[in-house]
Scaffold this motif. Structure first.
Motif, mmCIF file in Angstrom:
data_model
loop_
_atom_site.group_PDB
_atom_site.id
_atom_site.type_symbol
_atom_site.label_atom_id
_atom_site.label_comp_id
_atom_site.label_asym_id
_atom_site.label_seq_id
_atom_site.Cartn_x
_atom_site.Cartn_y
_atom_site.Cartn_z
ATOM 1 N N LEU A 85 -57.795 -30.590 26.627
ATOM 2 C CA LEU A 85 -56.217 -29.981 25.994
ATOM 3 C C LEU A 85 -56.411 -29.218 27.448
ATOM 4 N N GLU A 114 -58.809 -33.321 18.996
ATOM 5 C CA GLU A 114 -58.079 -32.798 19.393
ATOM 6 C C GLU A 114 -57.706 -30.752 18.699
ATOM 7 N N PHE A 153 -50.245 -23.529 25.460
ATOM 8 C CA PHE A 153 -51.070 -25.557 25.739
ATOM 9 C C PHE A 153 -49.736 -26.059 27.142
ATOM 10 N N LEU A 202 -51.822 -32.583 26.625
ATOM 11 C CA LEU A 202 -53.400 -33.046 25.669
ATOM 12 C C LEU A 202 -53.601 -34.541 25.813
#
Length: 136
Positions: free
Chosen positions: A39, A64, A79, A82
């Motif tokens: 991530l 995850e 974020f 990912l």
């Protein structure tokens, strides 16, 4: 090994490499499908995670979610992208992982393998018509 999506080759390549490394730490005694995730936060930090199975299924953890929990536990909630890799030819985050990621915004890009090819999609595309916390 996963290969990077064509539209983000450098970022995806780095994240996919880290997700493959994280996959090596996975503990999948039951399903035998190791999964790794990496991530990338908006401030450039990378957090990895691996799948961790338990004989009590509800106590297992997806790669995850492990990566997200590590990031959040260190104060990171914005974020960028990912990457996920699995021992399976095709792999996308499960619905639960999609919702966990969605909690922090709908623009996070997910680099994954789909139909045998590298693919990049946003959380909004993977989980349409959803709501989240829009973390600060």
């Amino acid at each position: 090994m996963c290969t990077p999506a064509e539209n983000k080759p450098e970022e995806a390549e780095k994240l996919l490499k880290k997700s493959n490394e994280a996959k090596g730490c996975a503990y999948p005694p039951g399903c035998k499908n190791a999964v790794g995730a990496a991530l990338l936060t908006e401030d450039g930090k990378t957090f990895t995670g691996c799948s961790i199975e338990n004989s009590t299924p509800c106590l297992s953890a997806c790669a995850e979610c492990v990566a997200v929990w590590k990031a959040v536990s260190e104060g990171c909630t914005k974020f960028k992208s990912l990457a996920v890799c699995s021992d399976k030819k095709d792999y996308t985050p499960c619905g639960g992982c999609r919702q966990v990621l969605r909690e922090f915004g709908d623009k996070t890009e997910i680099h994954m393998q789909l139909d045998g090819k590298a693919k990049t999609m946003t959380i909004a595309e993977l989980l349409p018509m959803s709501t989240g916390g829009e973390a600060k």
